[in-house]
Design a protein around this motif. Structure first.
Motif, mmCIF file in Angstrom:
data_model
loop_
_atom_site.group_PDB
_atom_site.id
_atom_site.type_symbol
_atom_site.label_atom_id
_atom_site.label_comp_id
_atom_site.label_asym_id
_atom_site.label_seq_id
_atom_site.Cartn_x
_atom_site.Cartn_y
_atom_site.Cartn_z
ATOM 1 N N VAL A 136 -2.434 -3.074 8.110
ATOM 2 C CA VAL A 136 -1.785 -2.149 9.040
ATOM 3 C C VAL A 136 -2.553 -2.140 10.348
ATOM 4 N N SER A 137 -1.835 -2.182 11.451
ATOM 5 C CA SER A 137 -2.436 -1.950 12.766
ATOM 6 C C SER A 137 -1.766 -0.727 13.382
ATOM 7 N N GLY A 138 -2.537 0.093 14.096
ATOM 8 C CA GLY A 138 -1.990 1.272 14.755
ATOM 9 C C GLY A 138 -2.134 2.547 13.963
ATOM 10 N N ALA A 139 -2.710 2.498 12.769
ATOM 11 C CA ALA A 139 -2.911 3.695 11.958
ATOM 12 C C ALA A 139 -3.971 3.395 10.917
ATOM 13 N N GLU A 140 -4.469 4.448 10.272
ATOM 14 C CA GLU A 140 -5.455 4.296 9.208
ATOM 15 C C GLU A 140 -4.718 4.103 7.885
ATOM 16 N N MET A 141 -5.072 3.081 7.165
ATOM 17 C CA MET A 141 -4.348 2.716 5.951
ATOM 18 C C MET A 141 -5.024 3.311 4.721
ATOM 19 N N GLY A 142 -4.188 3.793 3.804
ATOM 20 C CA GLY A 142 -4.683 4.347 2.552
ATOM 21 C C GLY A 142 -4.277 3.501 1.365
ATOM 22 N N SER A 143 -3.685 4.130 0.357
ATOM 23 C CA SER A 143 -3.365 3.434 -0.890
ATOM 24 C C SER A 143 -2.109 2.581 -0.732
ATOM 25 N N VAL A 144 -1.976 1.644 -1.662
ATOM 26 C CA VAL A 144 -0.822 0.744 -1.708
ATOM 27 C C VAL A 144 -0.191 0.866 -3.082
ATOM 28 N N THR A 145 1.119 1.075 -3.125
ATOM 29 C CA THR A 145 1.854 1.216 -4.374
ATOM 30 C C THR A 145 2.967 0.181 -4.406
ATOM 31 N N THR A 146 3.132 -0.453 -5.556
ATOM 32 C CA THR A 146 4.228 -1.427 -5.718
ATOM 33 C C THR A 146 5.067 -1.050 -6.920
ATOM 34 N N ARG A 147 6.282 -1.482 -6.889
ATOM 35 C CA ARG A 147 7.201 -1.191 -7.993
ATOM 36 C C ARG A 147 8.228 -2.306 -8.042
ATOM 37 N N ARG A 148 8.496 -2.794 -9.254
ATOM 38 C CA ARG A 148 9.463 -3.876 -9.409
ATOM 39 C C ARG A 148 10.834 -3.370 -9.852
ATOM 40 N N THR A 149 10.886 -2.215 -10.507
ATOM 41 C CA THR A 149 12.153 -1.659 -10.979
ATOM 42 C C THR A 149 12.223 -0.194 -10.605
ATOM 43 N N ALA A 150 13.381 0.440 -10.890
ATOM 44 C CA ALA A 150 13.607 1.872 -10.655
ATOM 45 C C ALA A 150 13.252 2.264 -9.235
#
Length: 544
Positions: free
Chosen positions: A74-88
């Motif tokens: 990310v540029s332009g902000a402070e980045m935190g956690s990353v979440t991924t999901r393949r379904t639902a």
């Protein structure tokens, strides 16, 4: 401000937290680095956010995205956690570009035109049926029981009426049938047009399956504008080199036009992406093989078995006994060595569009030139004509990778083959087809096999071969003729040979017994060569 998460933080199957504002984003593939098998994909999407904490949500990742290789930046902000999901996934809004909307409208328009044409044909067929029914009815009017009671004038008027009406009905049936046939032929054009429109729409929107989702938590101290970049690996893409080699016989100039076949089946189209090609093979072997200890044993000799009693099971047992005990060491299936140890990359300047699942796209990678030495290669043991060969050194300063190679002699297409790896500075050769006017003939003049002396103690074989090459063309040719004589590595097998004339080279390319003659052939010239060899071996042995 720029932040990076170097590893996938979390994979969840529950709804996202609602503490932060969700900002749905639609990303696009911005850059791709293709490997022979696989690709590194970079997606970029700009965003505008107010001050505070937010979740940037991408719901348009391909379903088969390798989430383990996913990285976010990310540029332009402070980045935190990353979440991924393949379904639902949470619901996403479908944004349609003007091109997609126009393509769908075109499909609907052509569907309407096809339906209208089929309705017109159906109406024409009904008109044919009605006219035929009218003709049948008129034919039955003259068969009623009351016809005989009518006077002559009435019968005459009725006959004229039936004739006129029958003619009109048949003409109407004929015209309607003819119009229906013409309209049916026009259906083919309408059906083709509809198929093309559907194909165009499918090229814009090929995927209908679910997508994977990515959510990145960011914090902005003030209203900010930035970019979210997502990088991941996919294995449903790749590239392969392709070459066009063209030889100018007059000058010996060898032109090598380089290209690449690009393919991808990721489930989404790549539109105007920055493309790089790499020879690295992340899908192949990435570490050296491991080697284990080698234990050898000695023991009493195994009893000799009668050959006829030695079946497949005994063979297997004997092999197992003799095998060293390295089976516990891991067995590594080696990958193709064509690209191992190489790290060459090509950046393709103009943006590239590649549809998912489409035929391979060929792009140009530039042209190389070098000087070649031309000769006629003659192998009369197998061929009836000499072949045009171009020998050259790769002095281009660039690596020529293995790949599909097409050969041209001037403007004439000769054929194709799979080319080998040619490192910079290495020597190589290319064949540009047979020379029909340089004919070859190899004839065995004498072959004798038998024993020597009254008491036979040895076997022998003598052979004489005559080689004839004739130049029926109108030009001189430098010729390199190759043949062979047998050789032995056993003391009891004696081989002597001689050739007339003597070859210019013996054991060509370290191949024992392979002979070469180099000479010039004038137009209309004929040359003859002779090879003699003899072999002797003990009587109790046989030649193999």
């Amino acid at each position: 401000m720029r932040a990076t998460v170097p590893f996938l933080c979390l994979v969840i199957a529950m709804p996202l937290g609602a503490a932060a504002e969700d900002i749905a984003l639609t990303s696009r593939v911005a850059a791709v680095t293709l490997y022979p098998q696989g690709a590194r994909v970079v997606r970029e999407v700009p965003f505008d956010v107010p001050a505070g904490q937010h979740d940037l949500v991408l719901v348009d990742l391909p379903q088969d995205t390798d989430l383990a290789t996913l990285r976010a930046e990310v540029s332009g902000a402070e980045m935190g956690s990353v979440t991924t999901r393949r379904t639902a996934q949470p619901p996403r809004s479908e944004t349609q570009s003007a091109a997609i909307e126009a393509a769908r409208e075109e499909v609907e328009r052509r569907e309407d035109a096809l339906r209208a044409a089929r309705a017109d044909i159906a109406r024409l067929r009904l008109a044919v049926d009605a006219a035929e029914a009218q003709t049948a009815f008129l034919g039955q009017l003259g068969q009623g029981e009351g016809i005989a009671a009518q006077d002559v004038a009435t019968l005459r008027e009725m006959a004229e009426m039936i004739g006129q009406q029958t003619l009109a009905a048949r003409e109407a049936a004929h015209d309607a049938a003819r119009a229906a046939e013409i309209a049916e032929r026009g259906l083919e054009d309408l059906e083709e047009a509809l198929a093309e429109a559907r194909q165009a729409l499918a090229a814009l929107v090929p995927e209908e399956e679910d997508r994977a989702m990515l959510a990145v938590t960011i914090t902005a101290a003030e209203p900010s504008t930035g970019t979210l970049a997502v990088t991941y690996q996919t294995w449903n893409a790749g590239w392969a080199p392709v070459y066009d080699m063209s030889l100018a016989r007059e000058t010996g100039l060898l032109t090598i036009e380089r290209g690449a076949y690009v393919r991808q089946q990721t489930g989404e189209n790549w539109q105007d992406v920055a493309l790089s090609l790499s020879t690295q093979r992340p899908s192949g072997q990435t570490r050296p093989s491991e080697i284990g200890p080698l234990l050898r044993r000695i023991g009493p000799p195994e009893p000799q078995l009668r050959k006829e009693a030695l079946g497949a099971a005994m063979d297997s047992m004997a092999m197992s006994e003799a095998a060293p005990s390295w089976q516990d060491a891991p067995i590594v299936e080696t990958a193709s060595a064509e690209f191992d140890g190489l790290s060459v990359s090509y950046d393709y300047a103009p943006p590239v569009s590649v549809a998912s699942g489409a035929d391979a796209l060929r792009i140009a990678l530039g042209t190389l030139e070098t000087e070649a030495t031309i000769e006629a290669r003659a192998v009369p043991l197998y061929d009836s004509n000499a072949f045009l060969m171009a020998e050259f050194t790769n002095d281009t300063g660039e690596l020529i990778l293995p790949g599909e190679t097409h050969f041209y002699l001037g403007e004439s297409y000769v054929g194709q083959t799979m080319g080998d790896l040619i490192p910079a500075g290495a020597k190589s050769e290319a064949s540009f087809g047979p020379i029909d006017g340089l004919t070859l003939m190899r004839t065995v003049l004498d072959r004798e096999e038998g024993g020597s002396g009254l008491i036979r103690k040895s076997n022998d074989l003598d052979e004489t071969a005559r080689i004839e090459i004739e130049n029926l063309t109108a030009e001189a040719w430098p010729v390199r003729l190759l043949d062979r004589v047998p050789y032995s590595e056993q003391e009891d097998l004696q081989i002597d040979w001689q050739a007339e004339p003597r070859p210019d080279e013996v054991d060509v390319e370290d191949q024992t017994g392979v002979l070469a003659w180099d000479f010039e052939m004038a137009p209309g010239e004929t040359r003859r060569l002779r090879i003699d060899y003899s072999m002797q071996w003990p009587e109790e042995q046989e030649l193999r």
